[in-house]
Write an enzyme that holds these catalytic residues in place. Structure first.
Site, mmCIF file in Angstrom:
data_model
loop_
_atom_site.group_PDB
_atom_site.id
_atom_site.type_symbol
_atom_site.label_atom_id
_atom_site.label_comp_id
_atom_site.label_asym_id
_atom_site.label_seq_id
_atom_site.Cartn_x
_atom_site.Cartn_y
_atom_site.Cartn_z
ATOM 1 N N GLY A 10 0.847 -1.202 0.000
ATOM 2 C CA GLY A 10 0.000 0.000 0.000
ATOM 3 C C GLY A 10 0.877 1.244 0.000
ATOM 4 O O GLY A 10 0.533 2.279 0.565
ATOM 5 N N GLN A 14 -1.720 7.599 1.044
ATOM 6 C CA GLN A 14 -1.379 8.836 1.751
ATOM 7 C C GLN A 14 -0.191 8.635 2.695
ATOM 8 O O GLN A 14 0.745 9.433 2.717
ATOM 9 C CB GLN A 14 -2.587 9.356 2.550
ATOM 10 C CG GLN A 14 -2.348 10.750 3.095
ATOM 11 C CD GLN A 14 -3.371 11.188 4.142
ATOM 12 O OE1 GLN A 14 -4.236 10.415 4.555
ATOM 13 N NE2 GLN A 14 -3.272 12.427 4.573
ATOM 14 N N TYR A 144 -15.414 0.012 9.048
ATOM 15 C CA TYR A 144 -13.974 0.287 9.130
ATOM 16 C C TYR A 144 -13.496 0.110 10.573
ATOM 17 O O TYR A 144 -12.503 -0.578 10.839
ATOM 18 C CB TYR A 144 -13.743 1.723 8.642
ATOM 19 C CG TYR A 144 -12.332 2.256 8.768
ATOM 20 C CD1 TYR A 144 -11.289 1.732 8.013
ATOM 21 C CD2 TYR A 144 -12.054 3.333 9.613
ATOM 22 C CE1 TYR A 144 -10.010 2.261 8.108
ATOM 23 C CE2 TYR A 144 -10.783 3.875 9.709
ATOM 24 C CZ TYR A 144 -9.762 3.326 8.956
ATOM 25 O OH TYR A 144 -8.494 3.853 9.047
HETATM 26 P P1 NAD Z 1 -4.775 5.083 1.353
HETATM 27 O O1 NAD Z 1 -6.130 4.676 0.925
HETATM 28 O O2 NAD Z 1 -4.282 6.443 1.007
HETATM 29 O O3 NAD Z 1 -3.709 4.043 0.798
HETATM 30 C C1 NAD Z 1 -3.936 2.661 0.789
HETATM 31 C C2 NAD Z 1 -3.149 2.080 -0.362
HETATM 32 O O4 NAD Z 1 -3.386 0.661 -0.370
HETATM 33 C C3 NAD Z 1 -3.587 2.612 -1.748
HETATM 34 O O5 NAD Z 1 -2.479 3.108 -2.456
HETATM 35 C C4 NAD Z 1 -4.229 1.415 -2.428
HETATM 36 O O6 NAD Z 1 -4.017 1.374 -3.824
HETATM 37 C C5 NAD Z 1 -3.512 0.255 -1.724
HETATM 38 N N1 NAD Z 1 -4.288 -0.986 -1.772
HETATM 39 C C6 NAD Z 1 -5.620 -1.133 -1.631
HETATM 40 N N2 NAD Z 1 -5.966 -2.422 -1.785
HETATM 41 C C7 NAD Z 1 -4.828 -3.099 -2.043
HETATM 42 C C8 NAD Z 1 -4.528 -4.455 -2.315
HETATM 43 N N3 NAD Z 1 -5.494 -5.381 -2.374
HETATM 44 N N4 NAD Z 1 -3.240 -4.814 -2.499
HETATM 45 C C9 NAD Z 1 -2.248 -3.878 -2.467
HETATM 46 N N5 NAD Z 1 -2.481 -2.563 -2.238
HETATM 47 C C10 NAD Z 1 -3.753 -2.182 -2.034
HETATM 48 O O7 NAD Z 1 -4.682 4.828 2.925
HETATM 49 P P2 NAD Z 1 -3.737 5.562 3.985
HETATM 50 O O8 NAD Z 1 -4.416 6.776 4.434
HETATM 51 O O9 NAD Z 1 -2.345 5.622 3.476
HETATM 52 O O10 NAD Z 1 -3.846 4.525 5.185
HETATM 53 C C11 NAD Z 1 -2.907 3.481 5.377
HETATM 54 C C12 NAD Z 1 -3.305 2.714 6.623
HETATM 55 O O11 NAD Z 1 -3.355 3.617 7.744
HETATM 56 C C13 NAD Z 1 -4.695 2.075 6.569
HETATM 57 O O12 NAD Z 1 -4.687 0.874 7.302
HETATM 58 C C14 NAD Z 1 -5.578 3.075 7.281
HETATM 59 O O13 NAD Z 1 -6.706 2.465 7.843
HETATM 60 C C15 NAD Z 1 -4.628 3.559 8.357
HETATM 61 N N6 NAD Z 1 -5.013 4.875 8.869
HETATM 62 C C16 NAD Z 1 -4.949 5.985 8.080
HETATM 63 C C17 NAD Z 1 -5.324 7.217 8.594
HETATM 64 C C18 NAD Z 1 -5.257 8.461 7.770
HETATM 65 O O14 NAD Z 1 -5.737 9.509 8.218
HETATM 66 N N7 NAD Z 1 -4.687 8.421 6.577
HETATM 67 C C19 NAD Z 1 -5.772 7.304 9.920
HETATM 68 C C20 NAD Z 1 -5.880 6.153 10.679
HETATM 69 C C21 NAD Z 1 -5.463 4.933 10.161
HETATM 70 C C1 AKB Z 2 -10.583 7.941 8.198
HETATM 71 O O1 AKB Z 2 -11.108 9.062 8.344
HETATM 72 O O2 AKB Z 2 -11.177 6.929 7.809
HETATM 73 C C2 AKB Z 2 -9.126 7.800 8.589
HETATM 74 C C3 AKB Z 2 -9.008 7.372 10.015
HETATM 75 C C4 AKB Z 2 -9.090 8.363 11.086
HETATM 76 O O3 AKB Z 2 -8.858 6.213 10.275
HETATM 77 N N1 AKB Z 2 -8.470 9.044 8.332
#
Ligand code: NAD
Ligand code: AKB
Length: 312
Positions: A10, A14, A144
């Site tokens: 992934g 972001q 989620y």
């Molecule tokens: P994102 O959606 O920006 O990135 C996820 C990436 O995973 C994407 O590039 C997508 O193409 C890839 N992906 C999706 N399915 C896939 C698959 N089957 N095989 C390979 N790659 C795949 O998400 P993010 O914001 O970077 O979040 C990353 C992790 O952090 C997640 O577990 C999310 O729940 C967690 N998280 C994010 C936030 C936030 O604010 N960004 C907050 C809390 C938790």
């Molecule tokens: C979302 O809003 O889904 C994420 C998170 C807080 O897990 N940014």
């Protein structure tokens, strides 16, 4: 230079883009293999190896881990809160099966470490809203959040039962300018900066007094690496650590942006994401992370706002 071989799954999301770049600085470009379903992100091109990978294909993942002598996996692939509510069964399937694939391969191949992020979304409307403690009522109401809560239990299970060194953080909403957010409820706090710069106005999909825990990406990346580099004896939580930096509402972030762009205006049109946000904490108590491995955030709302506006 450290000897570890890291796989980031992934890597084009972001967090993935910035985490991959940070890991490459520490472990060496060739030792951090980036992977995603998507095409390689522009910012990753030329910075190290990249493979196309669907984490749901366990056999392919297993072969990749063996072929590249992988010792650590960072699993970032997931479906986030807002997108998840549109297709709950798909979100459950992807969020759970990806983690189970990684944990099981980590067990079989005796990987050194696994990182998998949880979220403030594990909490629900019955959890205390202010300074939500590490251990409290956890009754998530989004798919989620349910998948994150189940994931936390699986992580702890694989650690206690099989000795897998898996570590996790409950990230707040993350704010960044290098790569776009991917379908979350906290995404408004990123969109607002782009709209402020381009159009000097923004319509928020959350109401003006909706407080949520938030963090600037440099803090999140540092927290992740500090957790992963901490001595195993310091990690007392094997589900996921609360992590905190700041808490603000759309009205407060708009006021902060106005200090830099005086004619910026905000309006409010709450949509289905309001209900998701209403079930999440306003702020988090991360004292366990501070005590165990010395966590301390650097960015507050004012410092983050200035840095975002300087870079967008
Ligand atoms: P994102 O959606 O920006 O990135 C996820 C990436 O995973 C994407 O590039 C997508 O193409 C890839 N992906 C999706 N399915 C896939 C698959 N089957 N095989 C390979 N790659 C795949 O998400 P993010 O914001 O970077 O979040 C990353 C992790 O952090 C997640 O577990 C999310 O729940 C967690 N998280 C994010 C936030 C936030 O604010 N960004 C907050 C809390 C938790
Ligand atoms: C979302 O809003 O889904 C994420 C998170 C807080 O897990 N940014």
């Amino acid at each position: 230079m450290k000897k570890d071989k890291i796989l980031v799954i992934g890597a084009c999301g972001q967090i993935g883009v910035e985490l991959t770049l940070a890991l490459r600085k520490i472990y060496g470009e060739s030792n951090v293999l980036a992977s995603d379903l998507r095409e390689e992100h522009e910012l990753l091109k030329g910075t190290g190896p990249y493979v196309s990978l669907d984490v749901m294909n366990k056999e392919m993942l297993h072969v990749l881990v063996i072929r590249h002598n992988i010792t650590q996996i960072y699993l970032l692939a997931a479906i986030l809160s807002a997108t998840g509510e549109k297709n709950p069964l798909l979100a459950w399937h992807i969020n759970m099966q990806s983690l189970l694939n990684v944990l099981d391969i980590a067990k079989e191949e005796h990987l050194d470490k696994v990182y998998w992020p949880s979220s403030i979304a594990v909490f629900g409307p019955n959890s205390p809203m202010q300074d939500t403690p590490q251990h409290t009522i956890i009754e998530p109401t989004t798919i989620y959040g349910i998948s994150k809560f189940a994931g936390e239990r699986w992580c702890e299970y694989y650690n206690h039962r099989y000795g897998v060194d898996v570590r996790s953080l409950r990230y707040p909403g993350l704010i960044s300018y290098k790569s776009a957010p991917g379908g979350g409820t906290t995404d408004y706090a990123v969109e607002i900066f782009h709209e402020a710069k381009e159009h000097k106005k923004y319509t928020s999909f959350l109401s003006e007094n909706t407080y949520l825990p938030m963090m600037y990406m440099p803090d999140a990346i540092r927290a992740t690496i500090e957790l992963m580099e901490a001595d195993a004896s310091k990690i007392s939580i094997r589900s996921a650590y609360n992590l905190s930096a700041m808490s603000f509402s759309p009205k407060e972030i708009a006021a902060e942006i106005k200090k830099h762009i005086p004619d910026f205006t905000i309006s409010y049109e709450p949509d289905y994401r309001q209900q998701i946000a209403d079930g999440w904490p306003n702020s988090m108590d991360d004292s366990q992370a501070r005590t165990d491995w010395g966590w301390k955030p650097e960015f507050d709302l004012a410092k983050m706002t200035k840095d975002m506006l300087d870079h967008i």
